[in-house]
Design an enzyme around this catalytic site. Sequence first.
Site, PDB file in Angstrom:
ATOM      1  CB  CYS A  81       0.161   8.799   5.600  1.00 61.07           C
ATOM      2  SG  CYS A  81       1.832   8.820   4.926  1.00 61.07           S
ATOM      3  CB  ALA A 103       2.133   6.219   1.675  1.00 59.51           C
ATOM      4  NE  ARG A 127       3.109   1.529  -5.321  1.00 57.06           N
ATOM      5  CZ  ARG A 127       2.861   2.108  -6.474  1.00 57.06           C
ATOM      6  NH1 ARG A 127       3.782   2.838  -7.074  1.00 57.06           N
ATOM      7  NH2 ARG A 127       1.683   1.981  -7.044  1.00 57.06           N
ATOM      8  CG  HIS A 179      -4.018   7.702  -4.585  1.00 54.83           C
ATOM      9  ND1 HIS A 179      -4.956   6.821  -4.135  1.00 54.83           N
ATOM     10  CD2 HIS A 179      -2.813   7.143  -4.324  1.00 54.83           C
ATOM     11  CE1 HIS A 179      -4.352   5.760  -3.620  1.00 54.83           C
ATOM     12  NE2 HIS A 179      -3.045   5.934  -3.718  1.00 54.83           N
TER      13      HIS A 179
END
Lengths: 532, 455
Positions: free
Chosen positions: A52, A55, A86, A184
Amino acid sequence: MSTQRERLLDQYSARVYKNRKEHITQLEFGGEPDSIIANTRTVPGIMTARGCCYAGCKGVVVGPLKDVCVITHGPIGCAFYSWGTRRNRAKPGPDGKNFIPYSICTDMRSTDIVFGGEKKLQKAIDECMKIFDPKCIMICSTCPIGLIGDDVQAIAKINEQTYGITVIALSCEGYKGVSQSSGHHIANNGIMRHIIGTGDQKPEGKYTVNIMGEYNIGSDAWEEERILRRCGITVANVFTGDGAYATMKNAHLADLNVLMCHRSISYIAEMMKTKYGIDWVKVNFIGIGATCESLRMIGKYFNDAKLQERIEEVIADELETIRDDVEHYRLKLKGKTAGIFAGGSRSHHYQKLLEDFGVETVIAGYEFAHRDDYEGREVIPFIKPDADSKNIEEITVEADPEHFHQRYSPEEIEELNKQGVMVNYYDGMMREMKAGHVVVDDYNAFETDELIKKLRPDIFLSGLKDKYTILKDGCASRQIHSYDYSGPYAGFLGAVNFGHDITMTLYCAAWQFVKAPWEITPNLAGSLGGDN
Amino acid sequence: MLDMTPKEVVERKGATINPCKTCEPVGAMYCALGIHKCMPHSHGSQGCCSYHRTVLGRHFKEPAIATSSSFTEGASVFGGRSNLNTSVKNIFDIYNPDIIAVHTTCLSETIGDDVNSYLMDMKIPEGKKVIYASTPSYEGSHIQGFSNMMCAIINQLAVETPEKNSKVALFPGWVDPGDSRELKRLAAELGAEPMMLPDHDNSMDTPMTGRYEYYGEGGTRIPDIEQIGGSRALIAMGHIGSAEPASLMMKKFELPTELVPLPVGIAFTDRYIMALKGISGQEVPRELANERGRVVDLMLDSSQYTYQKKVAVYGDPDIVYGMTSLCLELGMIPKYVITGTPKREFETLITDLLNQYGVQEECIVKSDTDLFYMHQLIKNDPVDLLLGTSYGKYIAKAEDIPIVRMGFPVLDRYAGTIQPVVGYRGATRMIEKILEALMSRQDRDAADEDFECVM
């Protein structure tokens, strides 16, 4: 004869077929350029690999900033899942601060949902200031925040005044956009608006670059930095692996942006071009040939014979160092085929590295890429914005009167492009693939499974959600998002690690035991005659 | 490591730092994965589903399948009815499960999606089932989510049944597949034919065959769930995680029910065995008695290495309760006993246990807290061992304390989930691990002249 693509799609109902046929292409390289639809809504219920907006924003872009206190504003889950998972490595900077092993959350409860979470967020900020004393706080909102209407932007502003630090509210609720990609963009906007350009310390070094879209998974950025340093190029910032608020403020004073991931950070690269005149070059440090090519592009960009000479020396030396290892793994891997499903540039990058070892990539796909990541940037004017993409703010920047400086005129840039230097341009993944290869956008579990069964690649590189499925299908698999806890894979030394890991995975001794002896040995009944 | 954590404890009311719990939906998802041919479905934005599948995959090293309603901004404004309808159609078309277990998320709960009515209006294919649990992420924890899905399964699948069957219903709560197997084995040893709900044996630890199937052979069968009301009795394990489904069973079917702690350690395993024995009326088989005897023997043999060792136990309430009991049996001092799950009852359970063993040392027992707090406590008064999830490893490294992993999630070690921590076998395994950690530390720290070959 029907293609593998058609046979895959034929299994869908008419409704799903209609949607998915546009996202799967088997490359032809005929008269018309091959095309694909991307960055549109996922079919509900299809078991997508996508995540999503949160994220993409917290998990991908701002999470790796080591000196920033990132507060996840929402119930506990999102903060929990994005904690330490991550592999964006970081070492503390001069201020000694490193928040990477921490996960901070307002852990909202029913009452906060009903009466609003602003008070709790304020308390969380006060507590962070008291305990951690950071120079920058980022607030990442999760799904309920936008719905209950907490004014996180106002809280950020108030706290900037109260504490005299930078506080950035990122409204990256999970439902925004269609994938991580929207996150992003939101993170890019926040960093551009509040961080870049607020410092005035020019990075030291003759040639200074920001590596963008590099998250230092498994120390990739450090390998890239090592090579660039040898060449005489200083890495001023990495966006955002091992990145720091403290130095990112001065990013606009670097000479060049080199772009690894074209998806997650291209917004900042473009805005910096407009605002500060800094060019960006699309590089790829994944792959031996690709790394050499990228270094040469940077050399050509700076147009300094001495630098170019040094780059050639470094390349020669690095190649010599890894030659035997690469040859060793190449002998083991040559002629194998691969599939890659990754985020938003890696499926392209890793094809180059696999190529170095003689492995051909026959399936490639992205989770959250846009059409330009597949087809090249010339397709951008033809991408129709839809309701979901329109919901993500596009910020407009103007040339900064004080800091705007262009190294080259548009004509000179065009000339560089002709010479193969990808200045402000990316030609996408599909052009580098071959006819017959399958490209999948927003891949899902069914398609992954079917493609493995139909095309039987020797190895499939994807994410965690696919890894064990692929293995159980009898196909070697490594996670290409997290490198299966290995790395670096970038640069010259990384290539050797990758060769080692792929070889190890393919030649794992346990494969021989998948079938038990009683499954492959005929069951002989009765006794042999003539024993008496 | 964790260099930003100060020794001084500052009271916090806004920030949870380094949580010791996660959200409800993942519990519902995991619970549903223990039903045969079930597709868990996350009704919300797709990030939730992705995160949950990922954390489950990382813990079990197994595929964790689940689908999502893939909410966009539009669905968040207009409601998720159409997304759910489309999802259900597509899931049956593409993945062909027998049942879809829908759970909500903070998104669909906040907008007030009435999933129940959506499902009532929906056309479900013949022979297929769709159930639904409400799991708002802003309440409880993943343990509550698991419990909510259990209640949904009972409410929506179990039918009134006039006929009794020969099975004994077992609610293990949130355990690993290795535990599911061991609990069933123990029941069978005692002559109680087990019907476990959910059952992750062979569903979240499927064998390698070279051909992937979406659904393993394991998982509780739907016909068995339907008939659960006719079981001889119910043993529900875990006072926090299984209390609600157990009381629902009692209310719904008036089933003879015993709520026991998760059988970790000798005393709690004994409770489980006695409960089984009470139902089946069978004697404890010699072999099982020997199994028990061997663990007790081991405990006495090795007690000098665990006696008065201080341990911090953290994780989910029921397994922490069991592990704390095991630690006390080993003569250890559970200095800090912590869970992130907001259940005050946990504190009462643990405190009673400490009192029962007459622990003199001042121990801190806390629910609804986090690992940052536990770390600060350790900085002020250290322990010899950490016992809990992978997230404690940061503290272990920062403070140079050995850690034994258990509970959920364990993201950084292998082979844990296919073996038990429950039962006498599980106790043996945990004791071996604890001893290994403590004794390796003693070896590591010993001066050459103090280094022992025989211990």
